[in-house]
Write a protein that holds these residues in place. Structure first.
Motif, short mmCIF file in Angstrom:
data_model
loop_
_atom_site.label_atom_id
_atom_site.label_comp_id
_atom_site.label_asym_id
_atom_site.label_seq_id
_atom_site.Cartn_x
_atom_site.Cartn_y
_atom_site.Cartn_z
N GLY A 191 0.82 -1.21 0.00
CA GLY A 191 0.00 0.00 0.00
C GLY A 191 0.85 1.25 0.00
N GLY A 192 1.95 1.23 0.77
CA GLY A 192 2.87 2.36 0.76
C GLY A 192 3.49 2.57 -0.60
N ALA A 193 3.81 1.47 -1.30
CA ALA A 193 4.37 1.58 -2.64
C ALA A 193 3.40 2.27 -3.59
CB ALA A 193 4.74 0.19 -3.16
N SER A 200 3.94 5.80 -5.69
CA SER A 200 3.72 5.96 -7.13
C SER A 200 2.79 7.14 -7.40
CB SER A 200 3.12 4.67 -7.72
OG SER A 200 4.07 3.63 -7.73
N LEU A 201 1.71 7.24 -6.63
CA LEU A 201 0.76 8.33 -6.83
C LEU A 201 1.40 9.68 -6.55
CD1 LEU A 201 -2.08 9.40 -7.36
CD2 LEU A 201 -2.62 8.95 -4.94
N GLY A 202 2.10 9.79 -5.42
CA GLY A 202 2.73 11.06 -5.07
C GLY A 202 3.78 11.47 -6.07
N MET A 217 4.16 14.83 -8.83
CA MET A 217 5.30 15.75 -8.91
C MET A 217 6.14 15.55 -10.17
SD MET A 217 6.99 16.44 -5.20
CE MET A 217 7.97 17.71 -6.00
N PHE A 218 6.28 14.31 -10.59
CA PHE A 218 7.13 13.99 -11.74
C PHE A 218 6.36 13.09 -12.70
CE2 PHE A 218 9.73 14.12 -7.84
CZ PHE A 218 10.55 15.20 -8.11
N PRO A 219 5.37 13.62 -13.40
CA PRO A 219 4.51 12.75 -14.23
C PRO A 219 5.27 11.99 -15.31
CG PRO A 219 4.14 15.08 -14.70
CD PRO A 219 4.97 15.03 -13.47
N ASN A 220 6.39 12.52 -15.78
CA ASN A 220 7.14 11.84 -16.85
C ASN A 220 8.17 10.84 -16.33
OD1 ASN A 220 5.83 13.32 -18.91
ND2 ASN A 220 7.20 15.06 -18.55
N THR A 221 8.49 10.94 -15.04
CA THR A 221 9.51 10.04 -14.48
C THR A 221 9.06 9.49 -13.13
OG1 THR A 221 10.66 11.93 -13.45
CG2 THR A 221 11.42 11.23 -15.64
N GLY A 234 9.95 1.44 -7.24
CA GLY A 234 10.99 1.95 -6.37
C GLY A 234 11.29 1.00 -5.22
N ILE A 235 11.85 1.54 -4.14
CA ILE A 235 12.32 0.69 -3.06
C ILE A 235 11.18 -0.07 -2.37
CG2 ILE A 235 12.29 2.67 -1.46
CD1 ILE A 235 14.68 -0.37 -1.40
#
Length: 251
Positions: free
Chosen positions: A89-91, A95-97, A101-105, A110-111
């Motif tokens: 759920g944290g992952a 992804s959403l956050g 902030m960085f829609p293209n990247t 991630g971790i």
């Protein structure tokens, strides 16, 4: 001597807390560059890329240690899946956050995504004993082996694409704000698991005690280590919010 069932060992939490604090300093420097206060190359400068490697390695090694303790203490699958759901759920929140902030990247593996995937593998292989050491080395070696194999067999280049590259058998890094695939990082978690199982048999006292001091720096580190997931999810929004407010105030 074995640890008391369902007791957290404080030195593992302290190691996790050290990783969290190091990560916080790293992310704060990244945020300063993002807002234009400093100019640093976090993607190619070895000073920063090696720090990221060390931070992620410490995270995953302690995750392996924790799994060794959980298995030794008889953690059942229902409890495992409850914790796994929190990580997964944290992952999704990360992804959403990051997409906002960085829609293209944005961060799609991630971790936390990597930990969620690797936890299942580590739990299923917890009984493999001494084989975990060479298997861990083999997994880590894929960082260098994979580009050679894909270079020799171009038909495997599809493994570089999003989705497939979650495995980590790649020849080119994706453009994303964080990336922690199964390979080579599973090897680090396997080593943590192997080290934890050995320590619990031979040197359990090295992993610490279940009760932390009531006050003091050690207590603070233990508490941070025990609430690491919550801290991980909140530290960047808080720092970014404060820096945004500072930029607005200076306006």
């Amino acid at each position: 001597m074995r640890p008391t069932p369902k007791v957290r060992l404080d030195r593992i939490d302290i190691l996790r807390a050290i990783a969290m604090l190091w990560m916080t300093a790293f992310h704060f420097c990244f945020d300063l560059t993002y807002y234009g206060f400093t100019r640093q190359d976090f993607y190619d400068d070895p000073f920063w890329t090696w720090q990221r490697t060390c931070i992620v390695s410490l995270f995953l090694f302690t995750a392996g240690l924790s799994q060794a303790v959980a298995v030794e203490q008889g953690q059942d699958w229902s409890r495992f899946w409850r914790r796994w759901a929190q990580v997964a759920g944290g992952a999704l929140l990360v992804s959403l956050g990051s997409w906002l902030m960085f829609p293209n990247t944005f961060i799609y593996f991630g971790i936390l995504h990597g930990i969620a995937a690797m936890l299942v593998v580590v739990r299923l292989t917890a009984g493999w004993g001494g084989w975990l050491w060479p298997l861990g080395a083999l997994a880590i070696s894929m960082k260098w082996v994979a580009p050679l194999v894909i270079g020799a067999l171009p038909s495997l280049a599809f493994l570089n694409q999003p989705g497939w590259n979650a495995l980590g058998f790649i020849s080119q890094l994706p453009v994303t704000e964080d990336y922690a695939p199964v390979l080579p990082w599973l090897g680090v978690m396997w080593w943590g698991l192997a080290a934890g199982r050995w320590l619990l048999r031979k040197r359990p006292q090295w992993l610490g005690a279940g009760d932390a001091p009531a006050v003091g720096p050690k207590r603070a580190l233990v508490v941070l280590g025990r609430w690491s997931l919550s801290y991980y999810l909140l530290h960047q929004p808080v720092m970014i919010g404060l820096l945004t407010a500072w930029v607005w105030w200076r306006g």
